[in-house]
Write an enzyme that holds these catalytic residues in place. Structure first.
Site, PDB file in Angstrom:
ATOM      1  CG  PHE A  35      -0.776   8.972   7.290  1.00 54.26           C
ATOM      2  CD1 PHE A  35      -0.636   7.604   7.463  1.00 54.26           C
ATOM      3  CD2 PHE A  35       0.105   9.808   7.967  1.00 54.26           C
ATOM      4  CE1 PHE A  35       0.364   7.073   8.284  1.00 54.26           C
ATOM      5  CE2 PHE A  35       1.109   9.295   8.802  1.00 54.26           C
ATOM      6  CZ  PHE A  35       1.235   7.931   8.948  1.00 54.26           C
TER       7      PHE A  35
ATOM      8  CB  SER B  84       3.469   5.445   7.413  1.00 54.13           C
ATOM      9  OG  SER B  84       3.103   5.410   6.044  1.00 54.13           O
TER      10      SER B  84
ATOM     11  CG  ASN C 181       3.933   0.921   9.662  1.00 57.49           C
ATOM     12  OD1 ASN C 181       3.248   0.486   8.749  1.00 57.49           O
ATOM     13  ND2 ASN C 181       3.700   2.105  10.219  1.00 57.49           N
TER      14      ASN C 181
ATOM     15  CG  ASN D  88      -0.391   0.705   2.415  1.00 57.25           C
ATOM     16  OD1 ASN D  88      -0.416   1.937   2.512  1.00 57.25           O
ATOM     17  ND2 ASN D  88       0.150  -0.068   3.356  1.00 57.25           N
TER      18      ASN D  88
ATOM     19  CG  ASN E 275       3.052   4.401   1.980  1.00 55.00           C
ATOM     20  OD1 ASN E 275       3.898   4.088   1.159  1.00 55.00           O
ATOM     21  ND2 ASN E 275       2.299   3.510   2.606  1.00 55.00           N
ATOM     22  CB  THR E 276       3.875  10.439   5.392  1.00 49.81           C
ATOM     23  OG1 THR E 276       2.496  10.067   5.358  1.00 49.81           O
ATOM     24  CG2 THR E 276       3.982  11.925   5.671  1.00 49.81           C
TER      25      THR E 276
ATOM     26  CE  LYS F 260       2.018  -0.253  12.906  1.00 48.12           C
ATOM     27  NZ  LYS F 260       0.654  -0.522  12.438  1.00 48.12           N
TER      28      LYS F 260
END
Length: 347
Positions: A115, A178, A249, A111, A180-181, A220
Site C-alpha cells: 500500500f 492484500s 485479489n 508484488n 502485503n499488510t 475485495k
C-alpha cells in the site's frame, strides 16, 4: 501493434521503474491527442451494475494507479471504468524495494508493494484535477488501512477514507485482502468482518444523507479462501447489504511458478497463474450469493476468452492489471469485443 515493441524495452528495466515510465508515457500520449497510437476503438457494451451505468464491462484493477496520477491517460485507452488506489489515510512508503517482480515464463507478477501511496488527500487532489470524472467517467476508489494502524483499529482507517472519498467516487472498494499488510486478511474472518461491514454500512448511510446521493460499496476478497469462508463472506455481504464484491485479489499460492526465476519471492501472485484459483472462488461465491449482489471478476485475465469465463462463472464486470502489463492496451478492446458478443448472446 506498437506495444510488443515497447514491452521489450520495459521488460529490460526494473519492474517498478518501468511502471513509472510507462504510465507517464500513457499520460503524455493522451495529452498529445495520440492515445490512438496505443489503443484500438472499443466496442460499446453498456451494463448497469450497482446502480451505475458502465459504458462497457472492462475495468482497470486497483494497484496500477495508486494515487490517481494517470486517470485521464488510462481513460483514453477505452476502459469502461477505472479503479484507483489502494489509498490509506496517511501517506506511506510501503515495503522496501525491490518489491515488484515479473515472471514472464508464466505471465505472472509478484508484488509486495505494501500500500505505498501519497495519502487520501493527495489522491483527491488528483481526482479533482482530472477530466474523466467530470465527464461522467466511472471511477472506483479503493481504500485500505495504514500499516502502522493496529488491526483492532483498522475500521477507523476505512471510515476516514470512506468519508473523504465518498463524494468523489462512483463506487468505493474496500480492500481487506492484500497479503502485503500484516494481519490485513484477518479482517475477512467472521466477527472482524461483521464488525467492519456494520460500521462501513452505517457510515455509508450517513454519508448518503449528507451528500444527497448513494455511492455503492464493494468488498475485495482474497482467492485463498476455503468453501466455508466463501459461504460466511457471502452471508455477511448479504446481511449488511453491501452493494458488490470484487473477486479476487492476489494469491499467496505459488502453484505453477515455484521453479521459475522470481517465483518464490514473497508477496501476492497475480497474472495467468491465479486465473484458475480466482475463477473457482468467483464461481462458488456466485452460487452462495444466488444473484443477490453483483461480482466484479478479477484475476489472470490475459485475453477475451478469460474474461468470458469470468462472466460465465457469475461476474457482471471484469478487471485486470497484470494482463495489461503483458498484453498492453490491445487487451482492453479485445476483452470489450468478446464480452459484447457474450452478453449479446445471453440476452
Amino acid at each position: 501493434m506498437l506495444y510488443p515493441l515497447i514491452r521489450k524495452f520495459f521488460f529490460a528495466l526494473d519492474a517498478e521503474t518501468a511502471h513509472g515510465i510507462g504510465m507517464s508515457g500513457v499520460s503524455f500520449l493522451n495529452a498529445s491527442g495520440l492515445a490512438g497510437l496505443l489503443a484500438k476503438p472499443v466496442t460499446p457494451c453498456p451494463v448497469d451494475v450497482m446502480g451505475i451505468r458502465f459504458p462497457n464491462p472492462v475495468g482497470l484493477a486497483a494497484g496500477l494507479d495508486k494515487n490517481g496520477d494517470y486517470i485521464d491517460g488510462l481513460a483514453g485507452l477505452g476502459f469502461g471504468f477505472l479503479e484507483i488506489g489502494t489509498i490509506t489515510p496517511r501517506p506511506q512508503d510501503g515495503n522496501p524495494k525491490p518489491r515488484l517482480f515479473r515472471i514472464p515464463e508464466a505471465q505472472g507478477i509478484i508484488n509486495r508493494m505494501g500500500f505505498n501511496n501519497a495519502g487520501v488527500d493527495k489522491l483527491l487532489e488528483n481526482v479533482r484535477a482530472a477530466d474523466f470524472p467530470k465527464k461522467g467517467g466511472v471511477l472506483g476508489i479503493n481504500i485500505g488501512k495504514n500499516a502502522t494502524t493496529p488491526i483492532d483499529k483498522a475500521a477507523d482507517d476505512y471510515l476516514i477514507c470512506l468519508e473523504k472519498v465518498y463524494n468523489d467516487a462512483s463506487y468505493v472498494a474496500v480492500n481487506i485482502s492484500s497479503p502485503n499488510t500484516k494481519n490485513l486478511r484477518e479482517l475477512q474472518k467472521d466477527e472482524a468482518l461483521d464488525d467492519l461491514l456494520a460500521q462501513l454500512k452505517a457510515k455509508q448511510e450517513q454519508l448518503a444523507e449528507k451528500h444527497g446521493k448513494y455511492v455503492p460499496m464493494a468488498l475485495k476478497i482474497a482467492p485463498d479462501l476455503d468453501d466455508a469462508q466463501i459461504t460466511a463472506i457471502a452471508d455477511a455481504l448479504r446481511r449488511h447489504r453491501i452493494d458488490g464484491v470484487i473477486a479476487t485479489n492476489t494469491t499467496l499460492s505459488r502453484d505453477g511458478v515455484e521453479n521459475l526465476p522470481n517465483g518464490n519471492e514473497t508477496g501476492g501472485l497475480s497474472g495467468a497463474p491465479v486465473f484458475g484459483k480466482s475463477t473457482a472462488v468467483l464461481k462458488k461465491l456466485s452460487a452462495a450469493l444466488a444473484g443477490e449482489l453483483p461480482i466484479i471478476g478479477v484475476g489472470g485475465i490475459m485475453g477475451g476468452e478469460d474474461a468470458a469465463e469470468k462472466i460465465k462463472a457469475g461476474a457482471s464486470l471484469v478487471q485486470f492489471y497484470s494482463g495489461f502489463i503483458y498484453r498492453g492496451p490491445d487487451l482492453v478492446s479485445e476483452v470489450a469485443e468478446t464480452l459484447a458478443n457474450v452478453m449479446r448472446k445471453s440476452i
